[in-house]
Design a protein around this motif. Structure first.
Motif, PDB file in Angstrom:
ATOM      1  N   ALA A  40     -11.747  -9.061 -43.970  1.00  0.00           N
ATOM      2  CA  ALA A  40     -11.588  -9.745 -42.691  1.00  0.00           C
ATOM      3  C   ALA A  40     -12.355  -8.943 -41.636  1.00  0.00           C
ATOM      4  CB  ALA A  40     -10.109  -9.831 -42.328  1.00  0.00           C
ATOM      5  N   ALA A  43     -10.430  -6.200 -40.039  1.00  0.00           N
ATOM      6  CA  ALA A  43      -9.855  -5.175 -40.918  1.00  0.00           C
ATOM      7  C   ALA A  43     -10.870  -4.792 -41.985  1.00  0.00           C
ATOM      8  CB  ALA A  43      -8.567  -5.689 -41.563  1.00  0.00           C
ATOM      9  N   ALA A  80      -7.632  -6.664 -47.185  1.00  0.00           N
ATOM     10  CA  ALA A  80      -7.342  -7.478 -46.000  1.00  0.00           C
ATOM     11  C   ALA A  80      -8.389  -8.582 -45.928  1.00  0.00           C
ATOM     12  CB  ALA A  80      -7.360  -6.625 -44.736  1.00  0.00           C
ATOM     13  N   THR A  82      -9.331 -12.802 -44.615  1.00  0.00           N
ATOM     14  CA  THR A  82      -9.120 -13.659 -43.458  1.00  0.00           C
ATOM     15  C   THR A  82      -8.193 -14.804 -43.824  1.00  0.00           C
ATOM     16  OG1 THR A  82     -11.321 -13.123 -42.628  1.00  0.00           O
ATOM     17  CG2 THR A  82     -10.271 -15.094 -41.731  1.00  0.00           C
ATOM     18  N   PRO A  89      -6.320 -11.161 -40.083  1.00  0.00           N
ATOM     19  CA  PRO A  89      -6.270 -10.477 -41.379  1.00  0.00           C
ATOM     20  C   PRO A  89      -4.928 -10.700 -42.086  1.00  0.00           C
ATOM     21  CG  PRO A  89      -7.067  -8.999 -39.670  1.00  0.00           C
ATOM     22  CD  PRO A  89      -6.572 -10.235 -38.979  1.00  0.00           C
ATOM     23  N   HIS A  91      -2.973  -9.220 -45.538  1.00  0.00           N
ATOM     24  CA  HIS A  91      -3.050  -8.157 -46.536  1.00  0.00           C
ATOM     25  C   HIS A  91      -2.557  -8.683 -47.874  1.00  0.00           C
ATOM     26  CE1 HIS A  91      -4.146  -5.072 -43.639  1.00  0.00           C
ATOM     27  NE2 HIS A  91      -3.384  -5.746 -42.802  1.00  0.00           N
TER      28      HIS A  91
END
Length: 188
Positions: A40, A43, A80, A82, A89, A91
């Motif tokens: 992302a 991140a 991370a 999208t 983000p 996870h």
């Protein structure tokens, strides 16, 4: 006899499996370029924990036939990606545990792979374990990453476009009513 030293980036796979050897380690997630590209924007992979991996070679005897060569690949990483709903983000924990059978030729691998639930590959002279592990992690990533519940409320496009005027104002004509009128020969 001194045990052989194996290097994951140029692994002598036949010897590794024959010896029943194992290797383990960790790599920074950012060092796996294709995996890092999936990050992302908010991140990047530089902030992810390291990818932990392990390889184990095994020879399995077969009655009346040649022993089978197997490689166990395990890996764990936190990525991370999208979120496809809120674009923030999300996870994801990726945990790989796979056995791969190796055979002598591409033709044999193709024939066995079609008839079997097992992953079957042709035995390479040298295997780049780093590339294999990255491939397996990429295949395990969710196709549509998203939060169970997005951290911020989602704004519906229609809600954002409508003016905060009187009720009844801003109602849109039904496009199907216009189509029905056209079919009857009238004007929309």
């Amino acid at each position: 006899m001194k045990p052989r030293a194996f290097v994951p980036e140029k692994l002598d796979l036949a010897a590794f499996i024959h010896d029943g050897a194992s290797l383990a380690g960790e790599w920074p997630a950012a060092s796996l370029e294709r995996l890092a590209e999936s990050a992302a924007p908010d991140a990047p992979a530089q902030g992810w924990p390291a990818l932990h991996w392990r390889l184990q070679g095994e020879t399995r005897p077969v009655k009346g036939g040649k022993a089978q060569a197997w490689l166990q690949v395990t890996a764990q990483v936190e990525v991370a990606l999208t979120c496809q709903r809120c674009l923030k983000p999300v996870h994801e924990h990726v945990d790989i545990g796979r056995w791969i059978r190796f055979v002598d030729t591409e033709a044999e691998a193709a024939a066995l792979d079609a008839d079997s639930d097992d992953d079957v590959l042709a035995m390479p002279r040298h295997l780049d374990a780093r590339e294999l592990i990255e491939d397996e992690v990429l295949l395990a990533l969710p196709l549509v990453p998203r939060h169970e519940v997005c951290p911020e409320p989602l704004i519906h496009v229609d809600d954002a476009d409508e003016p905060a005027g009187e009720e009844g104002e801003g109602e849109r004509p039904n496009p199907f009513a216009a189509l029905a009128a056209l079919k009857r020969g009238g004007s929309a």
